[in-house]
Design a protein around this motif. Structure first.
Motif, short mmCIF file in Angstrom:
data_model
loop_
_atom_site.label_atom_id
_atom_site.label_comp_id
_atom_site.label_asym_id
_atom_site.label_seq_id
_atom_site.Cartn_x
_atom_site.Cartn_y
_atom_site.Cartn_z
N PRO A 69 88.71 -45.83 38.00
CA PRO A 69 87.82 -44.98 38.78
C PRO A 69 86.42 -44.95 38.16
CG PRO A 69 89.14 -43.64 37.33
CD PRO A 69 89.63 -45.06 37.14
N ALA A 70 85.47 -44.46 38.91
CA ALA A 70 84.13 -44.26 38.35
C ALA A 70 84.21 -43.20 37.25
CB ALA A 70 83.16 -43.82 39.44
N VAL A 71 83.50 -43.44 36.17
CA VAL A 71 83.55 -42.54 35.02
C VAL A 71 82.13 -42.14 34.65
CG1 VAL A 71 84.28 -42.27 32.63
CG2 VAL A 71 85.61 -43.72 34.17
N SER A 72 81.89 -40.85 34.57
CA SER A 72 80.57 -40.38 34.17
C SER A 72 80.38 -40.61 32.68
CB SER A 72 80.41 -38.89 34.50
OG SER A 72 81.36 -38.14 33.77
N THR A 73 79.12 -40.59 32.25
CA THR A 73 78.82 -40.79 30.84
C THR A 73 78.00 -39.63 30.31
OG1 THR A 73 77.65 -42.20 29.25
CG2 THR A 73 76.78 -42.17 31.48
N GLY A 74 78.22 -39.32 29.04
CA GLY A 74 77.42 -38.26 28.42
C GLY A 74 76.11 -38.76 27.89
N GLY A 75 75.77 -40.02 28.22
CA GLY A 75 74.56 -40.62 27.68
C GLY A 75 73.29 -39.96 28.15
N ALA A 76 73.39 -39.14 29.21
CA ALA A 76 72.19 -38.48 29.70
C ALA A 76 71.58 -37.57 28.65
CB ALA A 76 72.53 -37.69 30.97
N GLN A 77 72.35 -37.16 27.67
CA GLN A 77 71.84 -36.31 26.62
C GLN A 77 70.89 -37.07 25.70
OE1 GLN A 77 75.04 -34.26 24.60
NE2 GLN A 77 76.34 -34.63 26.35
N GLY A 78 70.96 -38.39 25.74
CA GLY A 78 70.10 -39.19 24.90
C GLY A 78 70.81 -39.63 23.64
N LEU A 79 70.38 -40.79 23.15
CA LEU A 79 71.02 -41.37 21.98
C LEU A 79 70.82 -40.51 20.74
CD1 LEU A 79 72.51 -43.66 20.57
CD2 LEU A 79 70.33 -44.89 20.40
N ARG A 80 69.64 -39.94 20.59
CA ARG A 80 69.36 -39.16 19.38
C ARG A 80 70.28 -37.96 19.27
NH1 ARG A 80 63.24 -37.70 18.03
NH2 ARG A 80 63.27 -39.99 17.92
N SER A 81 70.44 -37.21 20.36
CA SER A 81 71.30 -36.03 20.31
C SER A 81 72.77 -36.42 20.14
CB SER A 81 71.12 -35.18 21.57
OG SER A 81 71.47 -35.93 22.73
N GLN A 82 73.17 -37.53 20.77
CA GLN A 82 74.55 -38.01 20.60
C GLN A 82 74.79 -38.42 19.15
OE1 GLN A 82 77.11 -39.89 22.90
NE2 GLN A 82 76.42 -39.10 24.85
N ALA A 83 73.83 -39.14 18.56
CA ALA A 83 74.01 -39.60 17.18
C ALA A 83 74.10 -38.42 16.23
CB ALA A 83 72.85 -40.52 16.79
N ARG A 84 73.30 -37.37 16.49
CA ARG A 84 73.33 -36.20 15.61
C ARG A 84 74.72 -35.57 15.60
NH1 ARG A 84 69.84 -33.38 18.15
NH2 ARG A 84 68.06 -34.41 17.15
N ALA A 85 75.35 -35.48 16.77
CA ALA A 85 76.68 -34.87 16.84
C ALA A 85 77.77 -35.83 16.38
CB ALA A 85 76.97 -34.41 18.27
N ALA A 86 77.61 -37.14 16.71
CA ALA A 86 78.63 -38.12 16.36
C ALA A 86 78.72 -38.35 14.86
CB ALA A 86 78.36 -39.44 17.08
N PHE A 87 77.60 -38.19 14.16
CA PHE A 87 77.59 -38.42 12.71
C PHE A 87 77.45 -37.11 11.93
CE2 PHE A 87 76.20 -42.46 14.52
CZ PHE A 87 77.08 -43.33 13.90
N ALA A 88 77.90 -36.02 12.55
CA ALA A 88 77.92 -34.73 11.86
C ALA A 88 78.88 -34.80 10.68
CB ALA A 88 78.35 -33.63 12.83
N PRO A 89 78.68 -33.99 9.65
CA PRO A 89 79.54 -34.06 8.46
C PRO A 89 81.03 -33.97 8.77
CG PRO A 89 77.64 -32.71 8.00
CD PRO A 89 77.57 -33.04 9.46
N ARG A 90 81.42 -33.11 9.70
CA ARG A 90 82.85 -32.95 10.01
C ARG A 90 83.43 -34.25 10.57
NH1 ARG A 90 84.26 -27.81 13.44
NH2 ARG A 90 83.10 -28.98 15.00
#
Length: 384
Positions: free
Chosen positions: A184-205
């Motif tokens: 099926p069609a799948v939405s993406t969270g990329g609309a938040q932008g790479l910078r904000s995604q990277a900040r959360a994806a590489f958080a210490p936890r």
């Protein structure tokens, strides 16, 4: 979306990862043929394995970041098509350098596909079944290890190494058609932008969870890389018996992957802690009873059940801790796993050259034991 349609979409992802896993590992069974055909040594040909792993570990997240705004369904079929073309390049080229580049590219596309698949299932699988859905995706790779690789190696030894990859490409083309029809069609969270995604994806936890993946897989592959000589020289098995023991381990790995998905749905944090403890006990048994075939068989079966059975829980925890950065974070556990495999093989080689095969098992056991405080600590962390 109906549950039946969702199950068909999951099946298409399972078959896709089966193709990816077969392509990654079947090369081990035909390395000597590739070396003879390209005029390099077997040791040099082995770099093709490293190139794929590095492509997956480094190129996968990089390509995921570059395609963060692309719909996951679109990314799935594009990455699978590109993967098949990269594999086809291996078949038609004669130069070793081109083979090396094609393997690295294929590894990167493997990482992109798996990460997109983990995100995609979130659009048609309810949260209470996410662990099992993750296990289905990983199960394709586990089953490829137990079945696809031996079959592909048989084809390669009979028809030549190119024949093995032609067969994989043919199956992959059918899988690609299934992805186009069933996903099926799948939405993406990329609309938040790479910078904000990277900040959360590489958080210490999240980084701590990835470190757990490196340590647990690194500890296992410190031992598994040299398990055949261990079974031959320490346990005293024949060549035929070694094959039987490893087949049993492979089947246990496949079963454990699906069981691990069920456990992740119930409590992913607890599943990681329990798997870590059991893994320490299994490797400990292998170390103290390595000369007793019956106990070695028990150790391998238990190890197989939890060794990759912990990966769905790891993937689940990374995704939930990353919160809105799931699209980018989904590709990171595969990188951690491959980094652990590479580090484990290196550590095992050093232990072997320094103190022999029992020291290899002890080194892997120590790495898994050192990870236990981390798995216990992260169990207290709530999802974002």
């Amino acid at each position: 979306m109906s549950r039946a349609r969702g199950n068909l979409a999951l099946l298409s992802l399972f078959l896709a990862t089966f193709v990816l896993g077969s392509t990654e590992l079947v090369i081990v069974g035909v390395l000597d043929l590739i070396a003879a055909d390209t005029g390099v040594t077997v040791g040099t040909a082995g770099v093709l394995v490293t190139a794929y792993a590095l492509g997956l570990a480094i190129g996968g997240p990089a390509l995921t970041a570059a395609t963060i705004r692309l719909g996951r369904r679109t990314l799935l079929w594009i990455s699978m098509l590109a993967f098949l073309l990269a594999t086809l390049t291996m078949v038609v080229t004669d130069g070793f350098a081109f083979l090396l580049v094609a393997r690295a590219v294929a590894g990167s596309l493997h990482g992109v596909f798996v990460g997109a698949a983990f995100v995609a299932v979130g659009s048609f699988v309810p949260p209470e079944r996410m662990g099992r859905a993750i296990a289905v995706i990983l199960g394709g790779i586990a089953v490829s290890t137990a079945m696809g690789v031996p079959i592909g190696t048989l084809v390669g030894r009979s028809l030549g190494w190119r024949g093995a990859f032609v067969a994989i490409i043919a199956v992959g083309a059918v899988v690609l058609a299934g992805l186009l029809l069933l996903m099926p069609a799948v939405s993406t969270g990329g609309a938040q932008g790479l910078r904000s995604q990277a900040r959360a994806a590489f958080a210490p936890r999240v980084l701590v969870m990835l470190a757990i993946g490196v340590l647990l897989l690194g500890g296992q592959f410190t031992v598994f890389t040299y398990i055949t000589p261990f079974l031959l020289k320490v346990t005293g098995l024949s060549d035929a018996a070694v094959s039987g023991f490893l087949l049993a381990y492979g089947v246990a790995t496949a079963v454990g992957t699906f069981a691990g998905g069920w456990a992740a749905d119930r409590d992913a944090s607890r599943a990681l802690v329990v798997a870590n403890v059991v893994l320490v006990l299994a490797l400990g048994l292998l170390y103290v009873a390595g000369a007793v075939p019956a106990l070695v068989a028990v150790a391998l079966l238990v190890w197989g059940l939890v060794g990759f059975g912990l990966v769905p829980a790891l993937q689940y925890r990374v995704a939930t801790l990353a919160g809105p950065a799931r699209d980018l974070a989904a590709s990171l556990p595969a990188s951690a796993v491959n980094a652990g495999i590479a580090a484990g093989a290196l550590l095992g080689g050093r232990a072997l050259s320094g103190s022999g095969l029992p020291a290899v098992v002890l080194a892997g056991l120590a790495m898994c034991l050192a990870c236990l405080p981390l798995t216990w600590l992260t169990g207290r962390w709530a999802a974002r």
